[in-house]
Design an enzyme around this catalytic site. Sequence first.
Site, PDB file in Angstrom:
ATOM      1  N   SER A  13      50.009  32.006  37.968  1.00  0.00           N
ATOM      2  CA  SER A  13      49.142  32.546  38.881  1.00  0.00           C
ATOM      3  C   SER A  13      49.535  33.864  38.992  1.00  0.00           C
ATOM      4  O   SER A  13      48.702  34.940  39.228  1.00  0.00           O
ATOM      5  CB  SER A  13      49.169  31.802  40.209  1.00  0.00           C
ATOM      6  OG  SER A  13      50.217  31.779  41.013  1.00  0.00           O
ATOM      7  N   ARG A  19      46.626  36.574  37.958  1.00  0.00           N
ATOM      8  CA  ARG A  19      45.945  37.424  38.813  1.00  0.00           C
ATOM      9  C   ARG A  19      45.720  38.878  38.483  1.00  0.00           C
ATOM     10  O   ARG A  19      44.677  39.368  38.584  1.00  0.00           O
ATOM     11  CB  ARG A  19      46.686  37.220  40.187  1.00  0.00           C
ATOM     12  CG  ARG A  19      45.943  38.230  41.385  1.00  0.00           C
ATOM     13  CD  ARG A  19      47.035  38.106  42.607  1.00  0.00           C
ATOM     14  NE  ARG A  19      46.851  36.816  43.105  1.00  0.00           N
ATOM     15  CZ  ARG A  19      47.668  35.635  43.204  1.00  0.00           C
ATOM     16  NH1 ARG A  19      48.778  35.968  42.512  1.00  0.00           N
ATOM     17  NH2 ARG A  19      47.690  34.704  43.805  1.00  0.00           N
ATOM     18  N   ASN A  64      42.096  40.587  36.977  1.00  0.00           N
ATOM     19  CA  ASN A  64      41.479  41.882  37.714  1.00  0.00           C
ATOM     20  C   ASN A  64      41.223  43.057  36.802  1.00  0.00           C
ATOM     21  O   ASN A  64      40.181  43.437  36.871  1.00  0.00           O
ATOM     22  CB  ASN A  64      42.265  42.163  38.986  1.00  0.00           C
ATOM     23  CG  ASN A  64      42.066  41.175  40.111  1.00  0.00           C
ATOM     24  OD1 ASN A  64      41.146  41.503  40.903  1.00  0.00           O
ATOM     25  ND2 ASN A  64      42.901  40.160  40.504  1.00  0.00           N
TER      26      ASN A  64
END
Length: 292
Positions: free
Chosen positions: A216, A220, A224
Amino acid sequence: MAAEAHAPTASEYIVHHLQHLQNIKQKSIVDFSVVNYDSVIVGLVLGAIALFTFWICARKATSGVPGRFQAAVEILVEMVDNQAKANIHNAESRKFIAPLALTVFVWIFLMNAMDMLPVDLLPAIWAQIYGAAGHDPHHAYLRVVPTADLSTTLGLSTAVLILCLYYSVKIKGLGGWAHELVTAPFGTSKNPVFALILGVVNLLMQIIEYVAKTVSHGMRLFGNMYAGELVFMLIALMGGAAAMSLSGVLLPVGHIIAGSIWAIFHILVITLQAFIFMMLALIYLGQAHDAH
């Protein structure tokens, strides 16, 4: 008669810009046999720029009234140091972790900031160099945002995982960390059978936690930046359509407005993503110091 070259379609344009300069053609989004040379080279160059910037600032630092550059760097250093103190309570560990967090923040910010360059600028320059070397310039692939490459972000998060394991052993000892692995989060039991069952369950939960945090952490940042890269490509396509359209009077205006708004918003995105990655690294390293 040779077929005339035609302008790429929207899908061809995006697919071309999503191809890395690599040793072999990537077969899937996760392929450990692939080396993305563009991500490696751009990342190393930006890392060198970050270190050179720190070196220049350290050489020009003064105890008197600081200049704007020194003041900005001091504010940044103080911010990172405060976050390190809030998460890492071991003063000896902070001597290494705080400078590391500062380096990570600046490095990731610079890698993210490559997204602010015009989409076709560096790939077009590379295509000219590639074509001049006798290759087909239409197959000159180049992606200049290392953090939009999953191998880069997962590499960074894996490095944080390795540091977490190192500090877990250093602070708690190998025996203490091993005991924690089989007793947290559900504790243990005096009954040997129940203790064995809980130990296996606790170990599985700890492994899942380490893997989940690492994946994660990297995903992440990647998600993005990858999404931001796609938006810039779509805006660039709008500009291409504007250049080829004589009747679409409002399309060039829309392209400029959309590009400007997204670029301004993206400045916040690239800064925030660098900050979040740094903060999660500090939090995970702080957890490695804490006993469960």
